[in-house]
Write a protein that holds these residues in place. Structure first.
Motif, PDB file in Angstrom:
ATOM      1  N   CYS A 211      -4.635   0.015   0.159  1.00 16.13           N
ATOM      2  CA  CYS A 211      -5.349  -1.086   0.786  1.00 16.13           C
ATOM      3  C   CYS A 211      -6.759  -0.664   1.178  1.00 16.13           C
ATOM      4  CB  CYS A 211      -4.586  -1.576   2.017  1.00 16.13           C
ATOM      5  SG  CYS A 211      -4.565  -0.422   3.393  1.00 16.13           S
TER       6      CYS A 211
ATOM      7  N   SER B  10       0.093   4.184   0.851  1.00 18.77           N
ATOM      8  CA  SER B  10      -0.179   5.059   1.991  1.00 18.77           C
ATOM      9  C   SER B  10       0.449   4.547   3.280  1.00 18.77           C
ATOM     10  CB  SER B  10      -1.686   5.219   2.188  1.00 18.77           C
ATOM     11  OG  SER B  10      -2.275   5.703   1.007  1.00 18.77           O
ATOM     12  N   CYS B  11       0.203   3.273   3.611  1.00 16.75           N
ATOM     13  CA  CYS B  11       0.630   2.771   4.910  1.00 16.75           C
ATOM     14  C   CYS B  11       1.771   1.763   4.802  1.00 16.75           C
ATOM     15  CB  CYS B  11      -0.551   2.163   5.659  1.00 16.75           C
ATOM     16  SG  CYS B  11      -1.220   0.674   4.883  1.00 16.75           S
TER      17      CYS B  11
ATOM     18  N   CYS C  79       0.848  -1.190   0.000  1.00 15.47           N
ATOM     19  CA  CYS C  79       0.000   0.000   0.000  1.00 15.47           C
ATOM     20  C   CYS C  79       0.886   1.243   0.000  1.00 15.47           C
ATOM     21  CB  CYS C  79      -0.891  -0.021   1.240  1.00 15.47           C
ATOM     22  SG  CYS C  79      -1.809   1.495   1.470  1.00 15.47           S
TER      23      CYS C  79
ATOM     24  N   CYS D  95      -6.980   2.022   4.058  1.00 15.38           N
ATOM     25  CA  CYS D  95      -6.640   3.381   3.661  1.00 15.38           C
ATOM     26  C   CYS D  95      -7.701   3.936   2.725  1.00 15.38           C
ATOM     27  CB  CYS D  95      -5.277   3.421   2.981  1.00 15.38           C
ATOM     28  SG  CYS D  95      -3.929   3.069   4.102  1.00 15.38           S
TER      29      CYS D  95
HETATM   30 ZN   LIG Z   1      -2.916   1.164   3.459  1.00 14.71          ZN
END
Ligand SMILES: [Zn+2]
Ligand SMILES: [Zn+2]
Length: 48
Positions: free
Chosen positions: A29, A5-6, A3, A32
């Motif tokens: 994901c 973002s994370c 992912c 997110c």
């Molecule tokens: Zn994520």
């Protein structure tokens, strides 16, 4: 795949975008995706 973002490893239940600005692929994901409506590319582009 991870992912964007994370940085969590994703297998399924993820979404994939291609940045219209730079063409870089963004992977997000489910979590997110639920958390935020927009994504932000490292080139600075934000989109749905
Ligand atoms: Zn994520
Ligand atoms: Zn971009």
């Amino acid at each position: 795949m991870k992912c964007t973002s994370c940085n969590k490893e994703v297998t399924d239940n993820y979404v994939r975008f291609k940045c219209p600005e730079c063409g870089k692929e963004t992977i997000r994901c489910q979590e997110c995706r639920a958390r935020s409506g927009a994504y932000k590319c490292e080139c600075g582009f934000t989109g749905p």
